[in-house]
Scaffold this motif. Sequence first.
Motif, PDB file in Angstrom:
ATOM      1  N   LEU A   1     -24.719 -18.739  11.727  1.00 28.89           N
ATOM      2  CA  LEU A   1     -24.131 -19.248  12.963  1.00 28.89           C
ATOM      3  C   LEU A   1     -24.629 -20.638  13.309  1.00 28.89           C
ATOM      4  O   LEU A   1     -23.877 -21.483  13.798  1.00 28.89           O
ATOM      5  N   VAL A   2     -25.913 -20.893  13.089  1.00 29.23           N
ATOM      6  CA  VAL A   2     -26.501 -22.200  13.413  1.00 29.23           C
ATOM      7  C   VAL A   2     -27.348 -22.646  12.227  1.00 29.23           C
ATOM      8  O   VAL A   2     -28.260 -21.932  11.804  1.00 29.23           O
ATOM      9  N   GLY A   3     -27.065 -23.803  11.682  1.00 25.36           N
ATOM     10  CA  GLY A   3     -27.866 -24.322  10.574  1.00 25.36           C
ATOM     11  C   GLY A   3     -27.599 -23.576   9.277  1.00 25.36           C
ATOM     12  O   GLY A   3     -26.594 -22.890   9.113  1.00 25.36           O
ATOM     13  N   GLU A   4     -28.568 -23.697   8.348  1.00 21.74           N
ATOM     14  CA  GLU A   4     -28.396 -23.140   7.006  1.00 21.74           C
ATOM     15  C   GLU A   4     -29.280 -21.926   6.757  1.00 21.74           C
ATOM     16  O   GLU A   4     -29.515 -21.534   5.618  1.00 21.74           O
ATOM     17  N   GLY A   5     -29.822 -21.328   7.806  1.00 20.72           N
ATOM     18  CA  GLY A   5     -30.657 -20.149   7.635  1.00 20.72           C
ATOM     19  C   GLY A   5     -30.546 -19.236   8.838  1.00 20.72           C
ATOM     20  O   GLY A   5     -29.882 -19.553   9.833  1.00 20.72           O
ATOM     21  N   VAL A   6     -31.177 -18.056   8.734  1.00 20.11           N
ATOM     22  CA  VAL A   6     -31.132 -17.087   9.829  1.00 20.11           C
ATOM     23  C   VAL A   6     -31.859 -17.642  11.044  1.00 20.11           C
ATOM     24  O   VAL A   6     -32.999 -18.108  10.944  1.00 20.11           O
ATOM     25  N   THR A   7     -31.205 -17.612  12.206  1.00 23.40           N
ATOM     26  CA  THR A   7     -31.826 -18.010  13.465  1.00 23.40           C
ATOM     27  C   THR A   7     -31.684 -16.863  14.460  1.00 23.40           C
ATOM     28  O   THR A   7     -31.077 -15.831  14.170  1.00 23.40           O
ATOM     29  N   LEU A   8     -32.237 -17.080  15.650  1.00 23.25           N
ATOM     30  CA  LEU A   8     -32.118 -16.077  16.704  1.00 23.25           C
ATOM     31  C   LEU A   8     -30.657 -15.822  17.051  1.00 23.25           C
ATOM     32  O   LEU A   8     -30.302 -14.725  17.490  1.00 23.25           O
ATOM     33  N   ALA A   9     -29.798 -16.811  16.852  1.00 23.40           N
ATOM     34  CA  ALA A   9     -28.360 -16.607  17.080  1.00 23.40           C
ATOM     35  C   ALA A   9     -27.837 -15.483  16.200  1.00 23.40           C
ATOM     36  O   ALA A   9     -27.138 -14.571  16.667  1.00 23.40           O
ATOM     37  N   ASP A  10     -28.160 -15.527  14.905  1.00 23.48           N
ATOM     38  CA  ASP A  10     -27.721 -14.478  13.987  1.00 23.48           C
ATOM     39  C   ASP A  10     -28.341 -13.126  14.353  1.00 23.48           C
ATOM     40  O   ASP A  10     -27.681 -12.092  14.310  1.00 23.48           O
ATOM     41  N   ILE A  11     -29.635 -13.155  14.716  1.00 17.97           N
ATOM     42  CA  ILE A  11     -30.320 -11.908  15.056  1.00 17.97           C
ATOM     43  C   ILE A  11     -29.640 -11.247  16.254  1.00 17.97           C
ATOM     44  O   ILE A  11     -29.324 -10.055  16.238  1.00 17.97           O
ATOM     45  N   ALA A  12     -29.377 -12.036  17.314  1.00 18.84           N
ATOM     46  CA  ALA A  12     -28.823 -11.485  18.547  1.00 18.84           C
ATOM     47  C   ALA A  12     -27.411 -10.949  18.332  1.00 18.84           C
ATOM     48  O   ALA A  12     -27.075  -9.839  18.754  1.00 18.84           O
ATOM     49  N   VAL A  13     -26.561 -11.735  17.675  1.00 20.74           N
ATOM     50  CA  VAL A  13     -25.168 -11.306  17.490  1.00 20.74           C
ATOM     51  C   VAL A  13     -25.091 -10.128  16.520  1.00 20.74           C
ATOM     52  O   VAL A  13     -24.297  -9.196  16.718  1.00 20.74           O
ATOM     53  N   ALA A  14     -25.936 -10.122  15.478  1.00 22.95           N
ATOM     54  CA  ALA A  14     -25.936  -8.997  14.533  1.00 22.95           C
ATOM     55  C   ALA A  14     -26.410  -7.712  15.206  1.00 22.95           C
ATOM     56  O   ALA A  14     -25.868  -6.631  14.951  1.00 22.95           O
ATOM     57  N   VAL A  15     -27.431  -7.810  16.064  1.00 20.11           N
ATOM     58  CA  VAL A  15     -27.895  -6.635  16.811  1.00 20.11           C
ATOM     59  C   VAL A  15     -26.774  -6.107  17.708  1.00 20.11           C
ATOM     60  O   VAL A  15     -26.550  -4.895  17.810  1.00 20.11           O
ATOM     61  N   ALA A  16     -26.044  -7.025  18.354  1.00 22.27           N
ATOM     62  CA  ALA A  16     -24.928  -6.609  19.202  1.00 22.27           C
ATOM     63  C   ALA A  16     -23.813  -5.959  18.382  1.00 22.27           C
ATOM     64  O   ALA A  16     -23.063  -5.114  18.889  1.00 22.27           O
ATOM     65  N   ALA A  17     -23.702  -6.344  17.109  1.00 19.94           N
ATOM     66  CA  ALA A  17     -22.634  -5.812  16.250  1.00 19.94           C
ATOM     67  C   ALA A  17     -23.029  -4.537  15.523  1.00 19.94           C
ATOM     68  O   ALA A  17     -22.200  -3.932  14.833  1.00 19.94           O
ATOM     69  N   LEU A  18     -24.292  -4.120  15.650  1.00 19.95           N
ATOM     70  CA  LEU A  18     -24.755  -2.937  14.924  1.00 19.95           C
ATOM     71  C   LEU A  18     -23.917  -1.702  15.257  1.00 19.95           C
ATOM     72  O   LEU A  18     -23.504  -0.950  14.370  1.00 19.95           O
ATOM     73  N   LEU A  19     -23.673  -1.472  16.559  1.00 18.84           N
ATOM     74  CA  LEU A  19     -22.962  -0.263  16.969  1.00 18.84           C
ATOM     75  C   LEU A  19     -21.540  -0.196  16.408  1.00 18.84           C
ATOM     76  O   LEU A  19     -21.171   0.802  15.774  1.00 18.84           O
ATOM     77  N   PRO A  20     -20.716  -1.215  16.624  1.00 22.10           N
ATOM     78  CA  PRO A  20     -19.356  -1.117  16.067  1.00 22.10           C
ATOM     79  C   PRO A  20     -19.332  -1.029  14.550  1.00 22.10           C
ATOM     80  O   PRO A  20     -18.500  -0.321  13.982  1.00 22.10           O
ATOM     81  N   PHE A  21     -20.228  -1.737  13.864  1.00 20.79           N
ATOM     82  CA  PHE A  21     -20.232  -1.663  12.400  1.00 20.79           C
ATOM     83  C   PHE A  21     -20.660  -0.274  11.935  1.00 20.79           C
ATOM     84  O   PHE A  21     -20.223   0.196  10.895  1.00 20.79           O
ATOM     85  N   LYS A  22     -21.518   0.372  12.726  1.00 21.65           N
ATOM     86  CA  LYS A  22     -21.992   1.702  12.338  1.00 21.65           C
ATOM     87  C   LYS A  22     -20.947   2.774  12.600  1.00 21.65           C
ATOM     88  O   LYS A  22     -20.733   3.681  11.801  1.00 21.65           O
TER      89      LYS A  22
END
Length: 1210
Positions: free
Chosen positions: A134-155
């Motif tokens: 989402l931001v830059g070329e590596g994992v940031t807090l942006a990816d962590i936050a949005v991925a955590v929010a997406a855990l439920l629907p993906f599961k």
Amino acid sequence: MDTLYISSHPDDFRSLLPLVAAEFCLSPPRIVHEDPPGEVARSRPALVLAGSGGTVLTGANAVSWYLAAAGNRTGSDKKQESQVWQWLSFAENELMPVACAVTFPLLGIMGSSKAELLHVLKALDETLALRTFLVGEGVTLADIAVAVAALLPFKYALEPADRKSLVNVTRWYNTCVNQPQFLKVCLKDLFVSVSLLFSGPPKTEAQLKKEAKKREKMEKFQQKKEMEEKKKTQPQTEKAKPEKKELGVITYNIPTPPGEKKDVLSPLPDSYSPQYVEAAWYSWWEKQGFFKPEYGQGKIKWIVHPKILILMRGETTLWNPGCDHAGIATQVVVEKKLMRERKMTRHDLGRENFIQEVWKWKNEKGDRIYHQLKKLGSSLDWDRACFTMDDKLSYAVQEAFVRMHEEGVIYRSKRLVNWSCTLNSAISDIEVDKKELTGRTLLPVPGYKEKVEFGVLVSFSYKVEGSDEEVVVATTRIETMLGDTAVAVHPDDSRYQHLKGKTVVHPFCDRKMPIVFDDFVDMNFGTGAVKITPAHDHNDYEVGERHKLTFINILDENGLLINVPPPFLGMKRFEARKAVLQALKDLGQFKEVKDNPMVVPVCSRSKDIVEPLLKPQWYVDCKGMGKQAADVVRNGELKIIPDHHLKTWFNWMDNIRDWCISRQLWWGHRIPAYFVTVNDPSIKPGEDVDGHYWVSGRSEEEAREKAAKRFNVTADKISLRQDEDVLDTWFSSGIFPFSIFGWPTESEDLRVFYPGTLLETGHDILFFWVARMVMMGLKLTGKLPFKEVYLHAVVRDAHGRKMSKSLGNVIDPLDVITGISLEGLHAQLIESNLDPLEIEKAKQGQKSDYPSGIPECGTDALRFALCAYTSQGRDINLDVNRILGYRHFCNKLWNAVKFAMRTLGEGFVPWEKLCGSESVSDRWILSRLSAAVALCDGGFQAYDFPTITTAIYSFWLYELCDVYLESVKPVLSRTDSEGQKQADICRQTLYTCLEVGLRLLSPLMPFVTEELFQRLPRRHSQDSPSSICVTPYPETSEVDLSMEFVMSVVKTIRSLRADYNLTKTRADCYLQCIDSDTAALVQTYSLQIQTLSYSQAIHPVVGGDTTIPQGCAVAIASDKCTVHLMLKGLIDLEKEVTKLTAKKGELEKQMEKMKEKMAKNDYKEKVPVKVQEADAEKVSGKEMWEMVLNYSFLQLLVLKKSATYCFLSS
């Protein structure tokens, strides 16, 4: 340490964000699964910061931001930080509510809203179409936050069809949740209760039962759902069964004489197999001379270890193979073999016969390292292979010793050395293991049936002569009191001032021992009095030298007591330990024994307890050479990478001690020094420690002539006895960089290849080898042996333990490459030199770590894994399962290239260059390829190998395979004329990705890339190199950099739109270009820029801004283009002026803070140069933003038709 109070419920997703962020933190906080104390905070998560006066952060976002910032995961600059904040807001306010709304109906709690969820995720999918993260070329807090929010629907909520339509989100989500930090926290299934969303009273028993029923219902629902999915995919599963043969063995059976090129016309096997891929290539590379310095032209480089990339960059490169003779290690192995097979010692054979046995063993076993290097695909010039005991190198060793002895740099002295009684030899510090004990411990010692007690402190007393007074002392080695010659106290200790000039009496002999006053004594330890044994302790030795004490050696070379009174005379040292203790008790002078944490020195070769022993030895005076070695690093002539090892380097070099180079062995370079006996009564006989009676020589005749000249007698009156000892192995290794080229002879090789360019080695031998090469190179040649030293990590096992044969955790690279059963691992132990008890212990270790043996991983996977693991200056905990994972990556690569080759077709001919009519998808993948090339180039320059492996892995797996190959399948299937034209362009793009991507990967995976590269057509078939290993390494200029420029413009426009909240409104965009070429580029790609940036229209403008209408927001896209986004009539001016004023204020504070820091008097002296450069860069960047903000502010005020405006102060 910070403390994180977190929910004890494993499924509270509010806890997941800070927990994952904590895993990325360099110093993770202490996790407490309970409510924080009331006076600290009222809710969780809460983070209590250590050492900050009780500062507390509460709330998932605030806590996570702090933790992620500590792990450098909040963006690399202010712009990225603001983007991360935006995504945090998106996760909390947009994605999480709809995710819960969709998921909780599965628990029968709320109404469904799947359409809204898909709407949000599709917007996210569009954003990720052009990004890996989402931001830059590596994992940031942006990816962590949005991925955590997406855990439920993906599961729970997203069907396979949903995921297929969200290809970019799915690819990104899988990348995120498979990060080790995510897996550690989120590995369990997530069953979330709605009550966890809100703070509330504790649940009643009835509520808990109800929730349990809901969970049970959910589990049944999931099982039913999985069964339905399984039925749907059953036919596909059956078809996919052959894929399970992935780890099967496929061999290359086409007859190919060694050195001949492998057959590349036959079809590729269905799946990747290391045995097939790695067959025949290495012997062909060797025969073609690819590894020789004569192959290719250009700048000459010589490296002690490989910088593989150099070959592909056309530079004349030599990697010279060689082995040292490993004096102690080799002699121990052969001695054990002799005893095991023939029940003989080396003394039974005699020196000459024993050395012949060692040569025999070396010729049988010594080439295993070379075999390993060849299997690893190492690019060595094997015709130059050398061994430190070869005649050429042995002559150089002799010459080095004689020169340094004649100069006085090598001298004879009697000092304390590390002595192994089992080996009967002095050993170096690197061969001494420091075993830490916490208290009383029984340790096995060679030559003793019972274990010996260590880790205790024994106190006893010495009687003061002529009085009833006594002085109590303590020791961990009570037997050494037999060699005591003094008692020391501190000069300022008032308890002992009255004893100045007094002596104490040794209880077992009539020895009178002075009480000396010395600053080294710690007054606060024990009684403040210390026994002094100058001949058997390093600290005591220095005290003895300062106070001119008597040195009494009480141990012989075998560890038996000498120069002591009966009954101790002739006792073994640790039997004497018990006898001395009992004798002290009998005399009433024993006081107490208590546990004492201590470090016991253990010989790594023999496992014997190392004894400090006085022996006459040869030493190298290192003071002058050490200063030179420190100076060349300080002035930048020699670069040590990573630079955190500099502190260790300077600490050693600035405090260097003289180097003992004598070893009491038979295997090695016998010291070319001779003790002189003069057959003339007028000349006094010499002693062994007297250097005047020692001469060195390249031959006995030369030594005799030197001795005759020194003592002014004829040569016939001189008798010589050559020193029995051999030189420390590190002595011959220290001159290796120039001895291999014929030094001291001025050969052509020495002129061309010395000094070298790079040394690559482990950080654990920085002093023992690197420092010795630097010192001896400067001393004997006047030149540094290399310009750079890259220190790699040390490989440990998966549990972080040092590899040890006795633990059974040594991993032979050949076993990882070819695979081996557990029984095969056990068989290797039986063939080793381990004792039977150690073999059983090692077998248990192997059974625990490799219950099914080690699977066949292949060379390429091992090489890639080691590079991926390597983090500068740290240890590698090598897990074979991770290596196996990279074998699966090889299979993915294999399948992707096979599919692509079918797509290209039989008659495919690559174009000279790209045509410029590529689609957005084509240009996107080319931009990702360009980014990967740039990351690899930067990684090689910085020796940052994890960055290289991540860039290549991400490009091939996530961008080329997961996205591009899937997205172009519809294009390739079109049959209309326009579709055929686009398909041809797509094939050319695909070819470019394959060809450049394989070259990019070749230094890390030489075998699989060679196999696949040979099947690809060439752009220049006439003059194309015959092998990928000598094909030019990719440079960023090779791929379409235009798309990089376009994407930077697009990102800048989209960033401006986000800043002014233009979510749906399209605005005109004026792109101010520095020259007509840039404007033409903008015009060419105006449609793509307009589409990707959601702009109304794109207007290229050259030169000044007179043609740009007022009312635009401004941002710099690159050094060639500035973006002007029309805002007039589209935004709330009052609101934007307020926002911009706040930005100005923040920037002013940052500028002021930075300038205050740089204005300090000691800034230039105390702050490292790199940090100063970074600070200057920050100031420069902020000044650029200052100008942009001033301009934007002016434009907004003009929009308001205001006559008042302000500028930031500079």
